[in-house]
Every structure is written in C-alpha cells, then in structure tokens.
Design an enzyme around this catalytic site. Structure first.
Site, mmCIF file in Angstrom:
data_model
loop_
_atom_site.group_PDB
_atom_site.id
_atom_site.type_symbol
_atom_site.label_atom_id
_atom_site.label_comp_id
_atom_site.label_asym_id
_atom_site.label_seq_id
_atom_site.Cartn_x
_atom_site.Cartn_y
_atom_site.Cartn_z
ATOM 1 N N HIS A 47 0.968 -1.207 -0.027
ATOM 2 C CA HIS A 47 0.039 -0.122 0.056
ATOM 3 C C HIS A 47 0.750 1.362 0.182
ATOM 4 O O HIS A 47 0.376 2.319 -0.592
ATOM 5 C CB HIS A 47 -1.163 0.038 1.212
ATOM 6 N N ASP A 59 -3.548 -7.863 -5.418
ATOM 7 C CA ASP A 59 -3.877 -9.100 -4.691
ATOM 8 C C ASP A 59 -3.944 -10.342 -5.735
ATOM 9 O O ASP A 59 -3.368 -11.366 -5.255
ATOM 10 C CB ASP A 59 -5.112 -8.731 -4.169
ATOM 11 N N CYS A 100 -7.812 -2.259 -12.176
ATOM 12 C CA CYS A 100 -7.507 -1.154 -11.219
ATOM 13 C C CYS A 100 -6.314 -1.351 -10.397
ATOM 14 O O CYS A 100 -5.908 -0.627 -9.557
ATOM 15 C CB CYS A 100 -8.861 -0.715 -10.297
ATOM 16 N N GLU A 141 -9.726 -10.738 -7.713
ATOM 17 C CA GLU A 141 -8.338 -10.749 -6.893
ATOM 18 C C GLU A 141 -7.976 -11.964 -6.562
ATOM 19 O O GLU A 141 -6.864 -11.945 -5.833
ATOM 20 C CB GLU A 141 -8.566 -9.749 -5.840
HETATM 21 C C1 PEP Z 1 -5.719 -4.735 -6.129
HETATM 22 O O1 PEP Z 1 -5.644 -5.642 -5.166
HETATM 23 O O2 PEP Z 1 -5.364 -4.884 -7.252
HETATM 24 C C2 PEP Z 1 -6.442 -3.596 -5.722
HETATM 25 C C3 PEP Z 1 -6.740 -2.603 -6.603
HETATM 26 O O3 PEP Z 1 -6.867 -3.460 -4.274
HETATM 27 P P1 PEP Z 1 -5.738 -3.005 -3.302
HETATM 28 O O4 PEP Z 1 -4.486 -2.562 -3.660
HETATM 29 O O5 PEP Z 1 -6.493 -2.015 -2.420
HETATM 30 O O6 PEP Z 1 -5.749 -4.073 -2.375
HETATM 31 MG MG MG Z 2 -6.971 -5.779 -3.545
#
Ligand code: PEP
Ligand code: MG
Length: 533
Positions: free
Chosen positions: A181, A447, A494, A423
């Site tokens: 993150h 993920d 995304c 995911e």
């Molecule tokens: C992902 O897992 O690609 C995603 C967009 O969600 P996050 O990165 O917030 O877990």
């Molecule tokens: Mg994710």
C-alpha cells in the site's frame, strides 16, 4: 560521506531530508501483560476519562448525552471486566470484543431504533479505546518540514492517512514490495517511494540529506554535490515530460488502430476524485472506501459516508464513480476496531468476508452508496470475492437496503451496477459464473498477483515472485477478459499493473478496454495508448 542502500524500484525521484519514524510502544504493550488487575484498572481509568469528556460534550449535543449513558451502562464495563478476568485479555482487546458483543445484541433486537444504535456503541468504545492507547495527543507526522522523506520500518494505510502530503517528498520503508500500500499511495500522490530497503532504519538518521531513485531502486544518503546536481537535472526533465503529456490529458485515448480505450482514475477520497478528473480521468474506476473509515476515531455513520459519496458522484456527473466496498483486514486495520490476531491475515478475515460477517456495518455503507446513486453514476464493487455465494449474499444485502429505502421513500438508482473485483485465483476459475451474475469486473492485479503466486505483496524477500508479468498472472488476466467478453460485460483493471508503462501495449492487445490508475499516471497512460509506445 555519501553511501547507497538498495531497495525495490518503486516510484519517482525525490531529493529531501529524512524523518525517521520511531514507533512508540503501544499502551497495550507497556501495560503489565497478563495482569488482569492492572488491565482492569487501565480500563476503568480510561472509562472515567471518556465519561468526563462526554459530559462536557453532552451539554451542547443530545447525541453525546446518549453516549454518556452508554458509557455508564454497567453491562459494557461488566463484559470488559469479565473478558479481562477470564480470558486474560488486554484492556484494548477486551473492549473490542465487548463492543462487538453489545453491537450484536442491539442488532438482534426487534426494534429499528435500537438496531440503529450500534454506530453509537462503536463510537463510545472507540473513544475509550483511543484514551486507552494514549493516541489522542500523538501524531508522529505533525509539523513535518516541506521536502521531508519519511523513513519507516513499515507504513500502514492508517499511518499515511495522517500525513500532510504537501510536505512529504518521498517514502522509504524497510518492508514492502511494488504493490504494497505504501507504494500505491506514493504513486497516487505523485511522490517518490522506495520499499524493501533493508537496513534503512539502522543507517539513516532524522535530518540526513537523502535522494530516492525509485527508478533504479536506490536510496542515496548524504549525496555529494555532483550527485545532487545530477538528480536535480533529472527531476527537472521529469517535470517537463509530465507537462508535455498533460497538454492533451483531457482528450480521449484512441489507439493508432482506432480503438477507444477508457481511462479512469483511482482515488481514496473526494479530493483525489477531483485530482483524477482534473488529470484527465473519464470517471473513477476504484474509490478505495476504506480510507473514509480511517479518517475518524470511529466507524463513519451513514450520513458521513453519504456526504462523501454524494460529493464524489456529483463531481463525476455522468462519468462512472466505482466505489469498492470496505476492504479491511490483511494489512489494513482500523485503529478503533479489534481484529483477532490471525496466522495468515491475507488469507483471513478481510474485505467482503468482514462486510458479510458484520451486516450492520455493511448495510450502513450500502445505504449511503445507494442514496448517493441518486446524484450521479455510482457503481458498486465487492473486493476479494472468492465464490458465487459471496456475490449473491452481497447482492442480497443491497436488495434489502433497496427495500428499506423504498419503504422510506428515499431516491436511489434502481439500475445501479454491481461488480466483482477479480483478486483471487478462485474468482479467475469461476469468472464465467461470476460474469453471468455481475454487471462488470475490475481486475485487482495487486492481490491477484500475490494470491496466484502465493507470495505476500508486502514481503521484500519474495518480491521476485510477486510479479504481475509472470505468465501465471498474465494467463489469469487473459482468462478473466475472455470470460467477461463472452458474457458481454465490461472488464477493467484497477491494480497497479494498469499504470505500468511496460504493460500498456500487452494489456491493450489482450483486449483490456478500461484502465484505472492513480492521478499522476493518467496523462502518461493516455499518451502511451495513443502513440502505441
Ligand atoms: C488490487 O488488489 O489490485 C487492488 C486494486 O486493491 P488494493 O491494492 O487496494 O488491495
Ligand atoms: Mg486488493
């Protein structure tokens, strides 16, 4: 004397001054561990302070009078004391469990008013919890000078939620990988980052001059003048590139072969929605709603959430605002909510699993989202779906909320699109069945990569495996796109792969028609789509 420490290439270039984050031992850790008398004493001291705060607040606001009454209810104190005595929990853990038990009791009552009081119970418990942990007065990032580079062992979303990014030039962490993150947040904010810099906590001191080379994966400590000049020139040339791409950022992205590609933005709050749209986004493909839950001392109530979603929907107008429902657990905690320690948090109680297990919390969010859907083009997607049953269950809660709003005469979009984040490997294998039920997919490659490769996205030692270009991940993406196309539903992406310059042409060739990326990546992505580079 200049020296270099290696890390994992992440994002950008920055020149600045180090602030090394030293964590304070938490109140729970410093309390006499396992001593129930001491824990009960800490709880009662915090409870008394919470009551004193509430009685001062209660004079102006009826809601705080109700909170004061709840704090004084012997049932709450009794449940906490019981857990401390019988299970030898810390005061914080006992409070967290007692809070959930009281909420469960309220939620089971046959009275709409009392059922709606669970938010208040959580608010009261969060206040006591805050006092217990001594966090009220402590903001480690208060008063950072402009141009600071924050160096830490690890930075959780709840840490970065406290930062004033106008003063932060970069982030450096000992842990992490390109999709952790901290890396995502840095890219979304347009600042530099370097993760997996083992030894940074030992070798860097607050006040050191630093250069982050997020492209080469190097942290340069105490640079000599020639190195300083080289990086100042590199920063200037990056600024000019960004300026050139920004010139046609608002125009659509059409490939040289004439295919129109939709470019959406990722955002964590209303401000970032505005930034993404200004940067050329054609809507929002991922609104990470959990950041709304990290801003206050307690769970945000329906009105607070409604105000945020409505503001974001109004900014988007006819353009889609895709909100992902609460995604906590894994590495994303809420400071006021107690999570049982788990052996494998990323395989445990997170995302949709939490929402389905806490129907009150889920309903509050869904009602707020449905109400906001009357003010724009809101789409809702569920994170971490692993089975058709989970999607069905989530959809059923949406339908319950719709029936409630109908009964209350409240407007919402009856045709609201519900989607699935892809995911998990399970979701890839059943993509055809999910596609038959969902209106859209969004591939969360961060993920998906860690689960397909069985490699923790935050662990630098397995970062070489956590690679979205691995054929196993690429095939998964292809399978998902095929399933979506066969069913005639939209499929976007995304995860961070969508913004990776090395992936653009490959993803376009695979048939991806919708990319969602952080605001700084929008203009360069459109440029690459148009120029086939
Ligand atoms: C992902 O897992 O690609 C995603 C967009 O969600 P996050 O990165 O917030 O877990
Ligand atoms: Mg994710």
């Amino acid at each position: 004397m200049m020296f270099t420490i290696r890390g994992i290439p992440t994002a950008g270039i920055a020149v600045g001054t180090a602030f090394v984050l030293q964590r304070r031992a938490s109140a729970a850790a410093t309390a006499a561990a396992g001593d129930p008398v001491a824990e009960a004493g800490r709880f009662h001291a915090a409870l008394e302070r919470a009551k004193a705060e509430l009685s001062a607040l209660a004079e102006g606001e009826a809601v705080f009078a109700a909170h004061l009454e709840m704090a004084g209810d012997p049932m709450l104190a009794g449940l906490v004391e019981g857990r401390i005595a019988e299970k030898h929990l810390s005061a914080e853990q006992a409070l967290g469990e007692a809070c959930e038990e009281v909420c469960g009791m309220f939620a089971a009552l046959d009275d709409d008013y009392l059922r709606g009081r669970t938010d208040d119970v959580r608010d009261v418990c969060a206040r006591i919890g805050r006092i217990l942990s001594g966090e009220t007065a402590h903001d480690p990032f208060a008063g950072l000078a402009p141009g600071t580079i924050v160096v830490a062992d690890e930075l959780a979303p709840s840490d970065t939620a406290q930062m004033d990014f106008s003063r932060v030039a970069g982030l450096v962490t000992a842990h992490g990988s390109v999709t952790s993150h901290v890396a995502i947040i840095a890219r979304n904010k347009g600042i530099a980052a370097l993760v997996g810099v083992a030894g940074c906590m030992r070798q860097v001191r607050t006040g050191d001059r630093l250069i982050i080379d997020g492209e080469r994966g190097e942290l340069i400590v105490d640079p000599d003048p020639a190195t300083g000049r080289k990086y100042a020139a590199r920063l200037e040339s990056l600024r000019q590139d960004a300026f050139r791409c920004a010139a046609d950022a608002q125009a659509p992205a059409v490939t040289p072969a004439g295919r129109r590609i939709t470019v959406l933005g990722n955002a964590a709050n209303v401000d970032e929605v505005r930034r993404a749209l200004d940067a050329g986004a054609e809507g929002i493909g991922l609104f990470r709603s959990e950041f709304l839950y990290m801003q206050g001392p307690a769970l945000p109530d329906e009105e607070t959430q409604f105000a945020a979603y409505r503001a974001a929907a109004e900014l988007c107008g006819a353009r889609p605002l895709t909100v992902r429902t609460l995604d906590i657990g894994g590495d994303k905690a809420l400071p006021y909510m107690h999570f049982e320690p788990e052996e494998n948090p990323f395989l445990g109680w997170r995302a949709i699993r939490v929402s389905l297990a806490m129907p009150e919390l889920f309903r509050t969010q869904l009602r707020a989202l449905l109400r906001a859907s009357a003010f724009g083009n809101v789409r809702v997607m569920f994170p971490m779906i692993a089975s058709v049953g989970e999607f069905r269950a989530a959809k059923a809660v949406v339908e319950t909320c719709m029936a409630e709003l109908d009964a209350e005469g409240v407007a919402y979009d009856r045709d609201i699109a519900l989607g699935v984040m892809i995911e998990t490997p399970a979701a890839v294998f059943i993509a055809d069945e999910l596609a038959a039920r969902a209106r859209f997919f969004s591939i969360g490659t961060n993920d998906l990569t860690q689960y397909v490769m069985a490699a923790d996205r935050g662990n630098p030692r397995v970062a070489y495996l956590c690679d979205a270009f691995d054929p196993a991940v690429q095939r998964s993406i292809g399978m998902v796109l095929d399933a979506a196309h066969r069913a005639g539903i939209e499929a976007g992406m995304c995860g961070e792969l969508a913004a990776d310059p090395r992936a653009t042409q490959r993803l376009v060739a695979l048939g991806l028609g919708e990319f969602s990326v952080g605001p700084p990546a929008i203009a360069p992505l459109k440029h690459r789509i148009r120029t086939d580079k």
